[in-house]
Design an enzyme around this catalytic site. Sequence first.
Site, short mmCIF file in Angstrom:
data_model
loop_
_atom_site.label_atom_id
_atom_site.label_comp_id
_atom_site.label_asym_id
_atom_site.label_seq_id
_atom_site.Cartn_x
_atom_site.Cartn_y
_atom_site.Cartn_z
N SER A 125 -9.63 1.76 37.61
CA SER A 125 -8.73 1.89 38.75
C SER A 125 -8.70 0.62 39.59
O SER A 125 -9.72 -0.05 39.78
CB SER A 125 -9.18 3.06 39.63
N TYR A 149 -1.92 -0.91 40.76
CA TYR A 149 -1.01 -0.60 41.86
C TYR A 149 -0.35 -1.91 42.27
O TYR A 149 -1.00 -2.96 42.33
CB TYR A 149 -1.74 -0.01 43.06
N THR A 175 0.87 2.18 37.67
CA THR A 175 1.15 3.47 38.28
C THR A 175 2.47 3.39 39.03
O THR A 175 2.63 2.58 39.95
CB THR A 175 0.02 3.87 39.24
N LYS A 255 2.67 4.33 33.77
CA LYS A 255 1.90 5.57 34.01
C LYS A 255 2.58 6.38 35.12
O LYS A 255 2.70 5.92 36.25
CB LYS A 255 0.47 5.23 34.42
N HIS A 279 -0.08 12.40 37.99
CA HIS A 279 -1.13 11.86 38.87
C HIS A 279 -2.19 12.92 39.18
O HIS A 279 -2.67 13.03 40.31
CB HIS A 279 -0.51 11.32 40.16
#
Length: 389
Positions: A125, A149, A175, A255, A279
């Site tokens: 992440s 992100y 994402t 994603k 998510h």
Amino acid sequence: MSTPVGPVEEQYQTVTGAGPAPVNVAEYERYAKDNLPRNAFGYYASGSNDMITLRENRAAYTRLRLLPRILVDVTNVEMKTTILGDPVNFPICLAPTAMQKMATPEGELATSRAAARHGTLMTLSSWSTTALEEVADAAPDGLRWFQLYVYKDRVVTLDLVKRAERAGYKAFAVTVDTPILGRREGDIKNRFSLPSHLTMGNFTSLGGDMAGGTKAAGASGSGLASYVSSLIDRSLTWDDIAWLRRNTSCKIVVKGVMTPEDAIASVNHGVDGIWVSNHGARQLDTTPATIEVLHDIVKAVRGKVEVYIDGGITRGTDVMKALCLGATAVFVGRPYVWGLAHSGEEGCYDVINLLKEELKLAMALSGIAKLEDLNPKLVRHAMAFQSRL
């Protein structure tokens, strides 16, 4: 000694002395609920709003029935495969989960080592509590993707991209379903914030809100909601996928795809993989379960890209159903976090092993000796049987 969880009556001890040894993912979750701080467990476990999609992600798998074949030699069940050309020992991979040091002191380092020991893929992440370079160093031979992100400050985003490339991450899972954080009422009630001794490991050198912006709940009642609102770019479009393509030689996976239309758009914009995800049911509530939309998305892309799925997977039979319906691989998040909470790296390793062995058993009991023989004919919705009664 802690009370056994679930249906287990016997007293077991793990090698770490962490209490009863769970024999399935649900028991690991029960242990985490009983032992993690409410702030941490609530963050990991909760969905958005009424958590309808959270329940449906799991329930949708229970509505699918497996149709086993008989008299097939299953002496050897082969589960090795490739993901974007890289070999893995089985098609169960680790999804990105943020802030893993809330679950165990070693956090993402433990996860990296456990995944590498299994010979499977870990996705780190952006909001790791350990720097991406340290995670790579923990398991130099491990296969890793980086979940990205896109920040309002493109310099910050590009720095992440270049650091991940240098550290050997093979792909970026971008994402695309979080322009704003979903309303997670558990976090609001708990006034979620990152514990004071932890930081966002990938942004430590930047300091300020980048490194510690989740430490104060702010007006939203959730430190993470405040962080996303102030720093993440809500103007993200397909042009930004093209920008990323121009700035990296790594492969790109989108994603957060939930419709055939967006899957086709992803293919048209040259992505390398599609990740079917809501998510973890933490964004828009009342969306379908991911397994409910998987097959239509697979049919829409017509084999042009690989398709992956996460959400609600807690059993090897769930994995098998997703593979039958066209997924190249599945990703799990919460299950291995419950393992981390139980006994760190060993707990994470054991959760992955449970799912792997359950998949192998399900395939054998279904008369399937290799992954390529899995197909939609082996799965049927429960209503197909009820309608005949």
